[in-house]
Design a protein around this motif. Structure first.
Motif, PDB file in Angstrom:
ATOM      1  N   VAL A 131       0.836  -1.201   0.000  1.00  0.00           N
ATOM      2  CA  VAL A 131       0.000   0.000   0.000  1.00  0.00           C
ATOM      3  C   VAL A 131       0.872   1.253   0.000  1.00  0.00           C
ATOM      4  CG1 VAL A 131      -1.943  -1.121   1.178  1.00  0.00           C
ATOM      5  CG2 VAL A 131      -0.172  -0.021   2.541  1.00  0.00           C
ATOM      6  N   LEU A 132       0.377   2.288  -0.408  1.00  0.00           N
ATOM      7  CA  LEU A 132      -0.774   2.573  -1.227  1.00  0.00           C
ATOM      8  C   LEU A 132      -0.364   2.486  -2.686  1.00  0.00           C
ATOM      9  CD1 LEU A 132      -2.234   5.605   0.736  1.00  0.00           C
ATOM     10  CD2 LEU A 132      -3.228   3.349   0.609  1.00  0.00           C
ATOM     11  N   THR A 133      -1.213   1.868  -3.493  1.00  0.00           N
ATOM     12  CA  THR A 133      -0.909   1.614  -4.896  1.00  0.00           C
ATOM     13  C   THR A 133      -0.474   2.878  -5.623  1.00  0.00           C
ATOM     14  OG1 THR A 133      -2.677  -0.044  -4.842  1.00  0.00           O
ATOM     15  CG2 THR A 133      -1.800   0.535  -6.999  1.00  0.00           C
ATOM     16  N   ASP A 134      -1.166   3.978  -5.375  1.00  0.00           N
ATOM     17  CA  ASP A 134      -0.917   5.220  -6.123  1.00  0.00           C
ATOM     18  C   ASP A 134       0.069   6.158  -5.443  1.00  0.00           C
ATOM     19  OD1 ASP A 134      -2.856   5.553  -4.102  1.00  0.00           O
ATOM     20  OD2 ASP A 134      -3.691   7.304  -5.089  1.00  0.00           O
ATOM     21  N   ILE A 135       0.679   5.732  -4.341  1.00  0.00           N
ATOM     22  CA  ILE A 135       1.686   6.582  -3.688  1.00  0.00           C
ATOM     23  C   ILE A 135       2.990   5.787  -3.578  1.00  0.00           C
ATOM     24  CG2 ILE A 135       2.271   8.028  -1.700  1.00  0.00           C
ATOM     25  CD1 ILE A 135      -0.713   8.474  -1.225  1.00  0.00           C
ATOM     26  N   CYS A 136       3.179   5.045  -2.510  1.00  0.00           N
ATOM     27  CA  CYS A 136       4.467   4.376  -2.291  1.00  0.00           C
ATOM     28  C   CYS A 136       4.756   3.268  -3.294  1.00  0.00           C
ATOM     29  CB  CYS A 136       4.558   3.866  -0.858  1.00  0.00           C
ATOM     30  SG  CYS A 136       4.612   5.232   0.336  1.00  0.00           S
ATOM     31  N   VAL A 137       3.744   2.492  -3.661  1.00  0.00           N
ATOM     32  CA  VAL A 137       3.973   1.456  -4.668  1.00  0.00           C
ATOM     33  C   VAL A 137       4.296   2.116  -6.008  1.00  0.00           C
ATOM     34  CG1 VAL A 137       2.998  -0.552  -5.867  1.00  0.00           C
ATOM     35  CG2 VAL A 137       2.487  -0.185  -3.440  1.00  0.00           C
ATOM     36  N   LEU A 138       3.562   3.144  -6.372  1.00  0.00           N
ATOM     37  CA  LEU A 138       3.807   3.851  -7.636  1.00  0.00           C
ATOM     38  C   LEU A 138       5.196   4.487  -7.681  1.00  0.00           C
ATOM     39  CD1 LEU A 138       2.893   5.015 -10.380  1.00  0.00           C
ATOM     40  CD2 LEU A 138       1.943   6.944  -9.111  1.00  0.00           C
ATOM     41  N   HIS A 139       5.582   5.184  -6.632  1.00  0.00           N
ATOM     42  CA  HIS A 139       6.895   5.844  -6.633  1.00  0.00           C
ATOM     43  C   HIS A 139       8.025   4.815  -6.675  1.00  0.00           C
ATOM     44  CE1 HIS A 139       5.926  10.188  -5.989  1.00  0.00           C
ATOM     45  NE2 HIS A 139       4.738   9.620  -5.850  1.00  0.00           N
ATOM     46  N   THR A 140       7.837   3.688  -6.014  1.00  0.00           N
ATOM     47  CA  THR A 140       8.828   2.616  -6.097  1.00  0.00           C
ATOM     48  C   THR A 140       8.896   2.079  -7.520  1.00  0.00           C
ATOM     49  OG1 THR A 140       8.499   2.051  -3.761  1.00  0.00           O
ATOM     50  CG2 THR A 140       9.482   0.352  -5.176  1.00  0.00           C
ATOM     51  N   ALA A 141       7.753   1.918  -8.157  1.00  0.00           N
ATOM     52  CA  ALA A 141       7.712   1.419  -9.539  1.00  0.00           C
ATOM     53  C   ALA A 141       8.393   2.392 -10.499  1.00  0.00           C
ATOM     54  CB  ALA A 141       6.272   1.174  -9.968  1.00  0.00           C
ATOM     55  N   ASN A 146      13.061   3.511 -13.908  1.00  0.00           N
ATOM     56  CA  ASN A 146      14.196   4.366 -14.259  1.00  0.00           C
ATOM     57  C   ASN A 146      15.544   3.679 -14.053  1.00  0.00           C
ATOM     58  OD1 ASN A 146      12.636   6.521 -15.131  1.00  0.00           O
ATOM     59  ND2 ASN A 146      12.510   7.409 -13.081  1.00  0.00           N
ATOM     60  N   LEU A 147      15.583   2.686 -13.162  1.00  0.00           N
ATOM     61  CA  LEU A 147      16.812   1.929 -12.913  1.00  0.00           C
ATOM     62  C   LEU A 147      16.931   0.695 -13.801  1.00  0.00           C
ATOM     63  CD1 LEU A 147      16.833   2.272  -9.031  1.00  0.00           C
ATOM     64  CD2 LEU A 147      18.546   3.231 -10.614  1.00  0.00           C
ATOM     65  N   GLY A 148      15.930   0.460 -14.654  1.00  0.00           N
ATOM     66  CA  GLY A 148      16.012  -0.616 -15.627  1.00  0.00           C
ATOM     67  C   GLY A 148      15.472  -1.960 -15.185  1.00  0.00           C
ATOM     68  N   TYR A 149      14.735  -2.013 -14.097  1.00  0.00           N
ATOM     69  CA  TYR A 149      14.140  -3.273 -13.654  1.00  0.00           C
ATOM     70  C   TYR A 149      12.855  -3.566 -14.421  1.00  0.00           C
ATOM     71  CZ  TYR A 149      17.299  -3.033  -9.663  1.00  0.00           C
ATOM     72  OH  TYR A 149      18.414  -2.966  -8.869  1.00  0.00           O
ATOM     73  N   GLN A 150      12.575  -4.845 -14.617  1.00  0.00           N
ATOM     74  CA  GLN A 150      11.271  -5.275 -15.077  1.00  0.00           C
ATOM     75  C   GLN A 150      10.356  -5.223 -13.849  1.00  0.00           C
ATOM     76  OE1 GLN A 150      10.574  -6.026 -18.381  1.00  0.00           O
ATOM     77  NE2 GLN A 150      12.650  -5.204 -18.560  1.00  0.00           N
ATOM     78  N   ILE A 151       9.079  -4.904 -14.066  1.00  0.00           N
ATOM     79  CA  ILE A 151       8.158  -4.707 -12.950  1.00  0.00           C
ATOM     80  C   ILE A 151       6.948  -5.612 -13.122  1.00  0.00           C
ATOM     81  CG2 ILE A 151       6.719  -3.027 -11.716  1.00  0.00           C
ATOM     82  CD1 ILE A 151       8.569  -0.841 -13.092  1.00  0.00           C
ATOM     83  N   GLU A 152       6.593  -6.288 -12.032  1.00  0.00           N
ATOM     84  CA  GLU A 152       5.369  -7.075 -11.985  1.00  0.00           C
ATOM     85  C   GLU A 152       4.542  -6.579 -10.813  1.00  0.00           C
ATOM     86  OE1 GLU A 152       6.385 -11.229 -11.798  1.00  0.00           O
ATOM     87  OE2 GLU A 152       7.369 -11.184 -13.760  1.00  0.00           O
ATOM     88  N   ILE A 153       3.242  -6.415 -11.051  1.00  0.00           N
ATOM     89  CA  ILE A 153       2.317  -5.944 -10.020  1.00  0.00           C
ATOM     90  C   ILE A 153       1.202  -6.976  -9.866  1.00  0.00           C
ATOM     91  CG2 ILE A 153       0.750  -4.110  -9.273  1.00  0.00           C
ATOM     92  CD1 ILE A 153       3.549  -2.996  -9.636  1.00  0.00           C
ATOM     93  N   PRO A 154       1.168  -7.694  -8.734  1.00  0.00           N
ATOM     94  CA  PRO A 154       0.033  -8.578  -8.470  1.00  0.00           C
ATOM     95  C   PRO A 154      -1.182  -7.722  -8.082  1.00  0.00           C
ATOM     96  CG  PRO A 154       1.944  -9.176  -7.131  1.00  0.00           C
ATOM     97  CD  PRO A 154       2.204  -7.842  -7.735  1.00  0.00           C
ATOM     98  N   VAL A 155      -2.152  -7.660  -8.943  1.00  0.00           N
ATOM     99  CA  VAL A 155      -3.302  -6.764  -8.760  1.00  0.00           C
ATOM    100  C   VAL A 155      -4.015  -7.017  -7.437  1.00  0.00           C
ATOM    101  CG1 VAL A 155      -5.529  -6.065  -9.743  1.00  0.00           C
ATOM    102  CG2 VAL A 155      -3.571  -6.485 -11.247  1.00  0.00           C
ATOM    103  N   SER A 156      -4.103  -8.269  -7.027  1.00  0.00           N
ATOM    104  CA  SER A 156      -4.809  -8.586  -5.778  1.00  0.00           C
ATOM    105  C   SER A 156      -3.985  -8.321  -4.528  1.00  0.00           C
ATOM    106  CB  SER A 156      -5.237 -10.064  -5.783  1.00  0.00           C
ATOM    107  OG  SER A 156      -4.083 -10.892  -5.792  1.00  0.00           O
ATOM    108  N   ALA A 157      -2.731  -7.865  -4.693  1.00  0.00           N
ATOM    109  CA  ALA A 157      -1.843  -7.657  -3.548  1.00  0.00           C
ATOM    110  C   ALA A 157      -1.386  -6.210  -3.408  1.00  0.00           C
ATOM    111  CB  ALA A 157      -0.644  -8.595  -3.642  1.00  0.00           C
ATOM    112  N   VAL A 158      -2.135  -5.289  -4.035  1.00  0.00           N
ATOM    113  CA  VAL A 158      -1.899  -3.849  -3.857  1.00  0.00           C
ATOM    114  C   VAL A 158      -3.249  -3.180  -3.613  1.00  0.00           C
ATOM    115  CG1 VAL A 158       0.248  -3.698  -5.212  1.00  0.00           C
ATOM    116  CG2 VAL A 158      -1.957  -3.413  -6.364  1.00  0.00           C
ATOM    117  N   ALA A 159      -3.234  -2.110  -2.828  1.00  0.00           N
ATOM    118  CA  ALA A 159      -4.496  -1.424  -2.509  1.00  0.00           C
ATOM    119  C   ALA A 159      -4.246   0.044  -2.241  1.00  0.00           C
ATOM    120  CB  ALA A 159      -5.155  -2.060  -1.288  1.00  0.00           C
TER     121      ALA A 159
END
Length: 183
Positions: A131-141, A146-159
């Motif tokens: 949490v929160l999908t649109d704040i801390c999860v988003l900024h981490t993503a 920007n650092l070149g990582y591939q990103i996976e987001i489990p939809v049922s595990a973010v809120a």
């Protein structure tokens, strides 16, 4: 492909009804999923990172102090992992593939050793939960992108706080950051 699951801010203050900055029911609803993804990552031998917000109540210079009430205070009950995830962490916290990471900003990369820890382990893909999908999860993503990582987001595990904010963030992950939405 070497993966790390980053569990972001799933703490009492952000999840519990009595939390100081709670997302409440939407965050509580992902408890089972966040635990399932964390267990699966751990059992697969992936690095499991608990990136947890931590603040000093007397730090009036931190930008969040102007935006939000005091939350996730160092040493407080509110900073502990919520529910089942906390119990799981207690069982695995000494394992070589488990890392607790204190963070001060929205992103788990900002001002932390996260990028170095991932690089030294050869990680190229991050799975983001919490949490929160649109704040801390988003900024981490954004930082991961920007650092070149591939990103996976489990939809049922973010809120986050509202369905509209959740939908916006999920679309942003996919269309702007090239993240893969999974479940």
């Amino acid at each position: 492909m070497k993966k790390a699951l980053i569990s972001i801010d799933y703490t009492v203050d952000f999840v519990a009804d009595e939390g100081r900055l709670t997302a409440g029911q939407p965050a509580q609803a992902i408890e089972s999923a966040i635990c399932q993804f964390s267990r699966a990552a751990y059992e697969a031998g992936h690095l499991l990172v608990f990136a947890i917000d931590g603040h000093d109540e007397k730090d009036s210079y931190h930008p969040e102090s102007r935006l939000f009430p005091p939350h996730n205070l160092m040493g407080s009950q509110g900073r502990q992992l919520y529910g089942e995830l906390g119990r799981f962490y207690d069982q695995v916290k000494t394992a070589a593939n488990v890392l607790w990471l204190d963070k001060r900003y929205y992103s788990a990369f900002a001002g932390t050793s996260l990028n170095a820890r991932l690089r030294e382990r050869g990680v190229d893909t991050v799975i983001l939960t919490g949490v929160l999908t649109d704040i801390c999860v988003l900024h981490t993503a954004v930082d991961a992108y920007n650092l070149g990582y591939q990103i996976e987001i489990p939809v049922s595990a973010v809120a986050t706080l509202t369905p509209e904010r959740q939908a916006w963030a999920l679309e942003h992950f996919q269309t702007v950051l090239g993240a893969r939405l999974i479940d």
